[in-house]
Write a protein that holds these residues in place. Sequence first.
Motif, PDB file in Angstrom:
ATOM      1  N   UNK A  90      29.252  50.987  48.331  1.00  0.00           N
ATOM      2  CA  UNK A  90      30.684  50.902  48.061  1.00  0.00           C
ATOM      3  C   UNK A  90      30.941  50.432  46.641  1.00  0.00           C
ATOM      4  N   UNK A  91      32.131  50.766  46.163  1.00  0.00           N
ATOM      5  CA  UNK A  91      32.658  50.224  44.914  1.00  0.00           C
ATOM      6  C   UNK A  91      33.852  49.362  45.290  1.00  0.00           C
ATOM      7  N   UNK A  92      33.817  48.079  44.884  1.00  0.00           N
ATOM      8  CA  UNK A  92      34.910  47.149  45.175  1.00  0.00           C
ATOM      9  C   UNK A  92      35.710  46.892  43.902  1.00  0.00           C
ATOM     10  N   UNK A  93      37.012  46.788  44.046  1.00  0.00           N
ATOM     11  CA  UNK A  93      37.895  46.448  42.929  1.00  0.00           C
ATOM     12  C   UNK A  93      38.548  45.116  43.245  1.00  0.00           C
ATOM     13  N   UNK A  94      38.384  44.110  42.351  1.00  0.00           N
ATOM     14  CA  UNK A  94      38.839  42.746  42.651  1.00  0.00           C
ATOM     15  C   UNK A  94      40.154  42.340  41.998  1.00  0.00           C
ATOM     16  N   UNK A  95      40.917  43.245  41.426  1.00  0.00           N
ATOM     17  CA  UNK A  95      42.243  42.984  40.871  1.00  0.00           C
ATOM     18  C   UNK A  95      42.244  41.942  39.751  1.00  0.00           C
ATOM     19  N   UNK A  96      41.114  41.745  39.090  1.00  0.00           N
ATOM     20  CA  UNK A  96      41.031  40.787  37.988  1.00  0.00           C
ATOM     21  C   UNK A  96      40.990  39.341  38.416  1.00  0.00           C
ATOM     22  N   UNK A  97      40.583  39.074  39.654  1.00  0.00           N
ATOM     23  CA  UNK A  97      40.594  37.708  40.185  1.00  0.00           C
ATOM     24  C   UNK A  97      39.192  37.122  40.331  1.00  0.00           C
ATOM     25  N   UNK A  98      38.195  37.700  39.685  1.00  0.00           N
ATOM     26  CA  UNK A  98      36.808  37.278  39.928  1.00  0.00           C
ATOM     27  C   UNK A  98      36.525  35.839  39.501  1.00  0.00           C
ATOM     28  N   UNK A  99      37.335  35.230  38.648  1.00  0.00           N
ATOM     29  CA  UNK A  99      37.136  33.830  38.258  1.00  0.00           C
ATOM     30  C   UNK A  99      37.827  32.854  39.207  1.00  0.00           C
ATOM     31  N   UNK A 100      38.636  33.353  40.119  1.00  0.00           N
ATOM     32  CA  UNK A 100      39.380  32.482  41.034  1.00  0.00           C
ATOM     33  C   UNK A 100      38.527  32.067  42.221  1.00  0.00           C
ATOM     34  N   UNK A 101      39.017  31.073  42.956  1.00  0.00           N
ATOM     35  CA  UNK A 101      38.319  30.646  44.167  1.00  0.00           C
ATOM     36  C   UNK A 101      38.530  31.634  45.303  1.00  0.00           C
ATOM     37  N   UNK A 102      39.667  32.305  45.325  1.00  0.00           N
ATOM     38  CA  UNK A 102      39.931  33.345  46.313  1.00  0.00           C
ATOM     39  C   UNK A 102      39.933  34.677  45.579  1.00  0.00           C
ATOM     40  N   UNK A 103      39.042  35.573  45.997  1.00  0.00           N
ATOM     41  CA  UNK A 103      38.871  36.864  45.314  1.00  0.00           C
ATOM     42  C   UNK A 103      39.102  38.002  46.319  1.00  0.00           C
ATOM     43  N   UNK A 104      40.358  38.494  46.432  1.00  0.00           N
ATOM     44  CA  UNK A 104      40.610  39.638  47.309  1.00  0.00           C
ATOM     45  C   UNK A 104      40.126  40.924  46.644  1.00  0.00           C
ATOM     46  N   UNK A 105      39.790  41.915  47.473  1.00  0.00           N
ATOM     47  CA  UNK A 105      39.331  43.182  46.916  1.00  0.00           C
ATOM     48  C   UNK A 105      39.648  44.333  47.864  1.00  0.00           C
ATOM     49  N   UNK A 106      39.673  45.539  47.286  1.00  0.00           N
ATOM     50  CA  UNK A 106      39.751  46.787  48.040  1.00  0.00           C
ATOM     51  C   UNK A 106      38.467  47.543  47.760  1.00  0.00           C
ATOM     52  N   UNK A 107      38.033  48.377  48.700  1.00  0.00           N
ATOM     53  CA  UNK A 107      36.786  49.108  48.480  1.00  0.00           C
ATOM     54  C   UNK A 107      36.864  50.529  49.005  1.00  0.00           C
ATOM     55  N   UNK A 108      36.024  51.362  48.424  1.00  0.00           N
ATOM     56  CA  UNK A 108      35.822  52.724  48.879  1.00  0.00           C
ATOM     57  C   UNK A 108      34.332  53.003  48.767  1.00  0.00           C
ATOM     58  N   UNK A 109      33.801  53.741  49.726  1.00  0.00           N
ATOM     59  CA  UNK A 109      32.364  54.009  49.706  1.00  0.00           C
ATOM     60  C   UNK A 109      31.959  54.981  50.783  1.00  0.00           C
ATOM     61  N   UNK A 110      30.693  54.933  51.116  1.00  0.00           N
ATOM     62  CA  UNK A 110      30.164  55.821  52.124  1.00  0.00           C
ATOM     63  C   UNK A 110      29.000  55.187  52.854  1.00  0.00           C
ATOM     64  N   UNK A 111      28.642  55.792  53.972  1.00  0.00           N
ATOM     65  CA  UNK A 111      27.534  55.299  54.786  1.00  0.00           C
ATOM     66  C   UNK A 111      26.728  56.460  55.321  1.00  0.00           C
ATOM     67  N   UNK A 112      25.499  56.148  55.631  1.00  0.00           N
ATOM     68  CA  UNK A 112      24.674  57.009  56.465  1.00  0.00           C
ATOM     69  C   UNK A 112      24.364  56.187  57.703  1.00  0.00           C
ATOM     70  N   UNK A 113      24.808  56.682  58.847  1.00  0.00           N
ATOM     71  CA  UNK A 113      24.622  55.979  60.114  1.00  0.00           C
ATOM     72  C   UNK A 113      23.585  56.736  60.924  1.00  0.00           C
ATOM     73  N   UNK A 114      22.558  56.019  61.349  1.00  0.00           N
ATOM     74  CA  UNK A 114      21.538  56.596  62.211  1.00  0.00           C
ATOM     75  C   UNK A 114      21.792  56.083  63.622  1.00  0.00           C
TER      76      UNK A 114
END
Length: 182
Positions: A90-114
């Motif tokens: 996945x690629x996560x986007x943290x809205x520029x909050x990575x230095x904060x104590x609370x870091x919300x993010x959105x993600x998009x990605x893929x999986x291979x499920x066996x």
Amino acid sequence: MKKIHNYFAIVFLFFALHAVGQTKDNKWTFGMDIAWVSYSEADKIAVGGKFINQTPRFSLAKYMFKNVVFVGSVSTAIGDNQTYTTFDGAARYDFGTSQNKVVPYALIGGSFINARILTPTLNFGAGSTLWFSPKYGLNVQLLYKFSEERFSSQRSHIMPSIGLVYSFGARDMNPRIWSSTR
């Protein structure tokens, strides 16, 4: 089964003792989560059940560039009567909050499920990490795994998780949860 859980706990503690959030200066984190898979009532018949335990779930993440983190995760059903192993990216986007104590993010990605055969999914999700120290955080995430109808071996489902995150390196955090600048 208890030996397997003890083994994973020892490995996690080894990495934690030798190895803080994720920024351009602190690029790598390791996570170990409690996760599970939940299918709808209609889909549980096709896949063999409504819930599948996915504990432990291991993640390795690297800060790539401005507010974007790439994450790779793996988990498998241990002690469950269903077969389900997932390899996620996945690629996560943290809205520029990575230095904060609370870091919300959105993600998009893929999986291979066996599950019975290897099946791809497209993943969407959101989450947040609460950094309670410069090295340790608590991560909560909700992932939706979309599986196309043409794949009879898998159905779309959600995968919530909660777990500990360890950051390798030093971390300079904002002093208060509600503060976004110094």
